[in-house]
Design a protein around this motif. Sequence first.
Motif, PDB file in Angstrom:
ATOM      1  N   MET B   1       6.348   4.313   9.088  1.00  0.00           N
ATOM      2  CA  MET B   1       5.230   3.776   8.281  1.00  0.00           C
ATOM      3  C   MET B   1       5.692   3.638   6.844  1.00  0.00           C
ATOM      4  O   MET B   1       6.142   4.589   6.228  1.00  0.00           O
ATOM      5  CB  MET B   1       4.064   4.773   8.365  1.00  0.00           C
ATOM      6  CG  MET B   1       2.785   4.256   7.735  1.00  0.00           C
ATOM      7  SD  MET B   1       2.051   3.018   8.783  1.00  0.00           S
ATOM      8  CE  MET B   1       0.908   2.287   7.605  1.00  0.00           C
ATOM      9  N   LEU B   2       5.573   2.452   6.307  1.00  0.00           N
ATOM     10  CA  LEU B   2       5.924   2.243   4.901  1.00  0.00           C
ATOM     11  C   LEU B   2       4.860   2.840   4.005  1.00  0.00           C
ATOM     12  O   LEU B   2       3.678   2.714   4.266  1.00  0.00           O
ATOM     13  CB  LEU B   2       5.995   0.740   4.619  1.00  0.00           C
ATOM     14  CG  LEU B   2       7.264   0.022   5.017  1.00  0.00           C
ATOM     15  CD1 LEU B   2       7.102  -1.448   4.744  1.00  0.00           C
ATOM     16  CD2 LEU B   2       8.435   0.564   4.247  1.00  0.00           C
ATOM     17  N   ARG B   3       5.299   3.457   2.977  1.00  0.00           N
ATOM     18  CA  ARG B   3       4.345   3.929   1.989  1.00  0.00           C
ATOM     19  C   ARG B   3       4.310   2.926   0.854  1.00  0.00           C
ATOM     20  O   ARG B   3       5.313   2.395   0.428  1.00  0.00           O
ATOM     21  CB  ARG B   3       4.783   5.298   1.439  1.00  0.00           C
ATOM     22  CG  ARG B   3       4.749   6.397   2.485  1.00  0.00           C
ATOM     23  CD  ARG B   3       3.384   6.517   3.120  1.00  0.00           C
ATOM     24  NE  ARG B   3       2.362   6.903   2.137  1.00  0.00           N
ATOM     25  CZ  ARG B   3       1.961   8.152   1.999  1.00  0.00           C
ATOM     26  NH1 ARG B   3       2.471   9.093   2.736  1.00  0.00           N
ATOM     27  NH2 ARG B   3       1.028   8.450   1.125  1.00  0.00           N
ATOM     28  N   GLY B   4       3.111   2.670   0.366  1.00  0.00           N
ATOM     29  CA  GLY B   4       2.983   1.742  -0.756  1.00  0.00           C
ATOM     30  C   GLY B   4       3.430   2.392  -2.046  1.00  0.00           C
ATOM     31  O   GLY B   4       3.545   3.610  -2.140  1.00  0.00           O
ATOM     32  N   PHE B   5       3.651   1.559  -3.029  1.00  0.00           N
ATOM     33  CA  PHE B   5       3.994   2.070  -4.348  1.00  0.00           C
ATOM     34  C   PHE B   5       2.738   2.275  -5.181  1.00  0.00           C
ATOM     35  O   PHE B   5       1.702   1.657  -4.936  1.00  0.00           O
ATOM     36  CB  PHE B   5       4.878   1.073  -5.081  1.00  0.00           C
ATOM     37  CG  PHE B   5       6.246   0.939  -4.488  1.00  0.00           C
ATOM     38  CD1 PHE B   5       7.068   2.038  -4.346  1.00  0.00           C
ATOM     39  CD2 PHE B   5       6.711  -0.300  -4.087  1.00  0.00           C
ATOM     40  CE1 PHE B   5       8.331   1.913  -3.811  1.00  0.00           C
ATOM     41  CE2 PHE B   5       7.970  -0.429  -3.546  1.00  0.00           C
ATOM     42  CZ  PHE B   5       8.789   0.680  -3.403  1.00  0.00           C
ATOM     43  N   ALA B  10       5.030  -0.336  -8.585  1.00  0.00           N
ATOM     44  CA  ALA B  10       5.048  -1.705  -8.084  1.00  0.00           C
ATOM     45  C   ALA B  10       5.495  -2.669  -9.173  1.00  0.00           C
ATOM     46  O   ALA B  10       6.299  -3.582  -8.925  1.00  0.00           O
ATOM     47  CB  ALA B  10       3.673  -2.089  -7.572  1.00  0.00           C
ATOM     48  N   MET B  13       9.286  -2.319  -9.673  1.00  0.00           N
ATOM     49  CA  MET B  13      10.026  -2.931  -8.560  1.00  0.00           C
ATOM     50  C   MET B  13       9.938  -4.448  -8.637  1.00  0.00           C
ATOM     51  O   MET B  13      10.924  -5.153  -8.431  1.00  0.00           O
ATOM     52  CB  MET B  13       9.471  -2.454  -7.219  1.00  0.00           C
ATOM     53  CG  MET B  13       9.710  -1.004  -6.884  1.00  0.00           C
ATOM     54  SD  MET B  13      11.426  -0.506  -6.883  1.00  0.00           S
ATOM     55  CE  MET B  13      12.038  -1.268  -5.400  1.00  0.00           C
ATOM     56  N   TYR B  76      12.262  -5.724   2.279  1.00  0.00           N
ATOM     57  CA  TYR B  76      11.046  -4.932   2.188  1.00  0.00           C
ATOM     58  C   TYR B  76       9.867  -5.679   2.817  1.00  0.00           C
ATOM     59  O   TYR B  76       9.084  -5.111   3.590  1.00  0.00           O
ATOM     60  CB  TYR B  76      10.774  -4.632   0.714  1.00  0.00           C
ATOM     61  CG  TYR B  76       9.676  -3.629   0.500  1.00  0.00           C
ATOM     62  CD1 TYR B  76       9.852  -2.305   0.876  1.00  0.00           C
ATOM     63  CD2 TYR B  76       8.467  -3.998  -0.065  1.00  0.00           C
ATOM     64  CE1 TYR B  76       8.864  -1.379   0.684  1.00  0.00           C
ATOM     65  CE2 TYR B  76       7.466  -3.077  -0.266  1.00  0.00           C
ATOM     66  CZ  TYR B  76       7.667  -1.765   0.111  1.00  0.00           C
ATOM     67  OH  TYR B  76       6.692  -0.851  -0.069  1.00  0.00           O
ATOM     68  N   LEU B  80       7.456  -4.932   6.043  1.00  0.00           N
ATOM     69  CA  LEU B  80       5.997  -5.010   5.922  1.00  0.00           C
ATOM     70  C   LEU B  80       5.413  -5.938   6.975  1.00  0.00           C
ATOM     71  O   LEU B  80       4.423  -5.622   7.639  1.00  0.00           O
ATOM     72  CB  LEU B  80       5.622  -5.515   4.531  1.00  0.00           C
ATOM     73  CG  LEU B  80       4.193  -6.011   4.394  1.00  0.00           C
ATOM     74  CD1 LEU B  80       3.234  -4.841   4.365  1.00  0.00           C
ATOM     75  CD2 LEU B  80       4.039  -6.852   3.170  1.00  0.00           C
TER      76      LEU B  80
END
Lengths: 295, 123
Positions: B1-5, B10, B13, B76, B80
């Motif tokens: 599971m990707l974690r958001g920034f 954000a 990045m 990335y 997603l």
Amino acid sequence: MTLALLGLYLAVVGFALPRRLAGSPRLQAHPAAGAALWLALMASFLVALLPAAHHATGPFAHEPAGLVGLIPHAEPAVPLAPHTHDWWLLTAAAAGLGAVVAAVGVRAGRMRRRHRAVLDLVTVRDRQWDALVLEHAYPTVYCLPGRRSRVVVSRGALDLLDERQLAAAVAHEREHIRGRHHLFRLPADAFALFLGRLPLARRGRAEVALLLEMAADDAALTRVSRSELASALCALATSPAPPGGALGVASTGVLARVRRLARPGVGGRRRQLAWRMGVLATPLLPYLLACAPHP
Amino acid sequence: MLRGFGDLEAEIMDRLWSWGRPATVREVVDDLQRQRPVAYTTVTTVADILHTKGWLRRDKVGRAWLYEPTCTREAYTAQLMHQALETTPDRAGALLHFVDRMSGDEATALLAALEQVKTRDER
């Protein structure tokens, strides 16, 4: 007697009725009402389970009540316990049920929040569509419902669809968000999580999802034409599968939706009041059947 | 599971990805400050966090750290997308898709149905 009747009711609502109702054009003519009926049937099933369990544990301990009590029955030879309502059991069951639905909702909400954070990072806002554009060749359109909702359009979808088709797809997603459709799916998902093998749960959940798609289709039709919407559906459904294999779920839902758009008389108003009363009364039926006190 | 920034994560990045070259915290801060005031130390801290999390690598050049993303925006995004598309029926409650993919034989029936809609619209 009461137990047999409740058992019959559970069999009809849990097994027989879902088979009849699944894909019914009458429900599809009024998709939101149809979805409400499915949810009402699920609630009704649970309501009937409770007295059924109660009677199964002590079948002959009660005087018959409810509609069952109106049926002529032999005078009992032995003295019976009076009909009782176990309110604590009821409260506990309702609380447990609420907790389950809330837990499923919290899980979905957490997933949405994570997904939204990622989206906000990797997507670019498109002013014309007021949507987030995902730079990816795979054509897809979807929405993140709830508070701080998002509509997402991939580059592949922007390339594949023409202006009007895209308007249709985006309008459809906006209607999902506006109608808070994810909240209708929530109880159906929770129900299916525990009673997944029951036809009412398995079919009901798929039908609720499909009917909500149809509801969003109908609402979008105020802004786009049928053929614009239908062609957008077809273009996306038949576009090549994404790289990396078996993503995307095959579904007959699209076909049903497009066929429905070809049928006349979609989106009319029916006798709303009668329908609503029926939907509201369905969960109460088992109670009336077995428990309601006599005047 | 990707974690958001987080928000600032954000933004950092995003800049590093768009520039496509290693950059110092000073450059990022200068660019951020065109939109809103932000403290140099705050950005330093967050860049350090991103480094710890493995999203950025860094090299010391002179007295300053040069930061660079460890993966491309495309990589990335691909992760997603995979996550978004892989949404199984079990998790479908979280996202609502416009349409699902279908198999080949269904597609023929679908196009026939589309023709019916079109003729209906013309009437």
